[in-house]
Design an enzyme around this catalytic site. Structure first.
Site, PDB file in Angstrom:
ATOM      1  CG  ASN A 210      -2.236  -1.200   0.654  1.00  0.00           C
ATOM      2  OD1 ASN A 210      -2.092  -1.754  -0.507  1.00  0.00           O
ATOM      3  ND2 ASN A 210      -3.231  -1.089   1.493  1.00  0.00           N
ATOM      4  CG  LEU A 252       3.017   6.773 -11.873  1.00  0.00           C
ATOM      5  CD1 LEU A 252       3.982   6.045 -13.416  1.00  0.00           C
ATOM      6  CD2 LEU A 252       3.707   7.345 -11.203  1.00  0.00           C
ATOM      7  CB  CYS A 262      -6.603   0.700   2.402  1.00  0.00           C
ATOM      8  SG  CYS A 262      -7.711  -1.190   2.314  1.00  0.00           S
ATOM      9  NE  ARG A 327     -14.725   1.991   5.405  1.00  0.00           N
ATOM     10  CZ  ARG A 327     -13.842   1.475   5.135  1.00  0.00           C
ATOM     11  NH1 ARG A 327     -13.950   0.362   6.409  1.00  0.00           N
ATOM     12  NH2 ARG A 327     -14.740   0.757   3.661  1.00  0.00           N
TER      13      ARG A 327
END
Ligand code: UDX
Length: 433
Positions: A210, A252, A262, A327
């Site tokens: 991540n 990108l 996350c 979120r």
């Protein structure tokens, strides 16, 4: 095999349905009666393409069951997956309360015999050692045998079902051969490279993945600012950079920064995890800083071009397309800031309006139709790149907007085309085109 998934969010529910589809007997354990009732009736609660159909198919076949009671499932299971949330706490650390809470409960229901307790939740390094310690502390019978394993999940919202059936890799971290063999057996029907490793490596792999994705996005966003100041075109730069096979084009895409449940949480957690281990956290701090700056630059563009107090229209509220999840969505941050500055807002999103209503209540106006939302507005902001915005009816957009200005936070239109259609068009990293 018989499996239990604790948690029915994107990771728990989707993975449970996929393993049920392969013929396993799967229990999903939750703690909210209303949600478990809905799940039992085939309502997946979350919006995720393909999930409802998969859930209903396995409910009808009797392969997936939902319960609130640890007694119903833990002692029957070969493998128990912990898939509860590890949200960001107020200081940015991962909040492990739910992980440890469910571990306590699991440990008092384990059967005499062997069980693997596998953690799918994203957790800091050494958490699985703590899970093992909690279980060891609580078990009373010598006949109870168990191993812990870290099995991080890499699915993306919006394509979670497909990602789970077709993962790039399956990471299994455990110090036990018995647990590794059982987990490899379970994953047999799923393609994807297997990486078997120790627990610490598996735990860190999820954060590293991540963080890499977040790094690429912040890299693109930093170059978009650089491009705006120099008359360059960030899209051309990123396309050229991405054509290098060692780098690749994905992640990108500049814009208004990464959101979701996350990337922001995991980059923040990494700052703490690395610092706790005496490792330099400055890269992760910079990724976050650039991410916030991307949103702020967008807001500055609106303020410089639209009179304070005017009404503005927003298209797209979810943190990315094909999900109703808001979120850490950039839209929430941007709406809050624009309201603070005194703007009035009309908002539209194909699926996440109800979630946004819970946050902003009557402070903004909600529309079920993207064009009606434009009425009386002095500008349009595009915050999520839903497909339906890509070929919008620009005649209608021009007719309804009071000021024909578009702030595109996702670079979905060609600047030359927008200019020829008569719009003032401000996108990201290519404003001088
Ligand atoms: C992410 C990881 O991709 C996944 O592997 C992990 O299991 C969970 O976290 P997700 O949160 O579903 O998945 O969303 P992702 O597709 O990664 O997008 C995250 C955010 O980055 C979105 O707000 C998106 O708009 C933004 N993004 C993505 C960019 O701004 N530019 C890009 O080039 C790519």
């Amino acid at each position: 095999m018989t499996l239990t998934f604790i948690g029915h969010g994107y990771v728990g529910l989707v993975t449970a349905c996929v393993f049920a589809d392969f013929g396993n007997e799967v229990y999903v354990l939750g703690h909210t009666p209303e949600k478990i009732d809905k799940l039992k009736k085939g309502n997946p609660i979350i919006y995720e393409p393909g999930l409802e159909e998969l859930l209903k198919r396995n409910l009808i076949a009797g392969r997936i069951k939902f319960t609130l009671d640890y007694k119903d499932c833990i002692s029957k299971s070969d493998i128990i997956f912990i898939a509860v949330g590890t949200p960001m706490s107020s200081n940015g650390e991962a909040d492990l309360t739910s992980v440890f809470d469910v571990t306590e409960k699991i440990s008092s229901h384990l059967k005499n015999g062997y069980t693997v307790v596998a953690c799918k939740s994203t957790v800091p390094v050494e958490t699985n050692d703590k899970i093992r310690d909690i279980i060891n502390k609580n078990i009373t019978s010598k006949k109870i045998e168990f191993d812990v394993a870290s099995c991080p999940e890499f699915l993306r919202e919006g394509s979670a079902v497909n990602d789970t059936f077709n993962p790039d890799r399956i990471v299994i971290g455990t110090d036990s051969k018995r647990a590794k063999d059982l987990l490899l057996e379970l994953h047999k029907p799923i393609n994807g490279k297997r990486i078997t490793t120790n627990i610490a490596s598996a735990e860190i792999t999820k954060y590293a993945s991540n963080a890499m994705l977040a790094t690429k996005i912040s890299f693109a966003n930093l170059f978009s600012e650089f491009s705006e100041k120099t008359g360059a075109d960030v899209e051309a730069i990123m396309t050229a950079v991405g054509l290098d096979k060692r780098i690749g084009r994905s992640f990108l895409y500049p814009g208004i920064g990464f959101g979701g449940s996350c990337l922001p949480k995991d980059v923040n957690a990494l700052v703490h995890i690395t610092e706790q281990h005496g490792v330099d956290s400055s890269l992760f701090k910079s990724i976050n800083k650039i991410n916030i700056q991307a949103r702020e630059r967008f807001i500055d563009k609106v303020i410089s071009n639209v009179k304070l107090g005017s009404r503005i229209c927003i298209w797209g509220l979810s943190f990315k397309p094909n999900t109703d999840d808001i979120r850490e969505a950039p839209s929430i941050y941007i709406i809050r800031e624009l309201l603070n500055k005194g703007y009035k807002l009309n908002v539209y999103d194909p699926v996440s309006l109800d979630n946004v209503k819970m946050v902003f209540k009557d402070k903004i106006s909600y529309f079920e139709n993207q064009y009606k939302a434009l009425k009386d507005c002095a500008g349009l902001c595009i915050l999520t790149e839903w497909n339906q915005f890509k070929e919008a009816d620009f005649k209608k957009v021009k007719k309804y907007l009071k000021n024909v200005i578009i702030f595109d936070g996702r670079n979905i239109y060609d600047p030359r085309r927008m200019k020829s259609l008569g719009f003032k068009y401000l996108s990201v990293g290519r404003s001088l085109l």
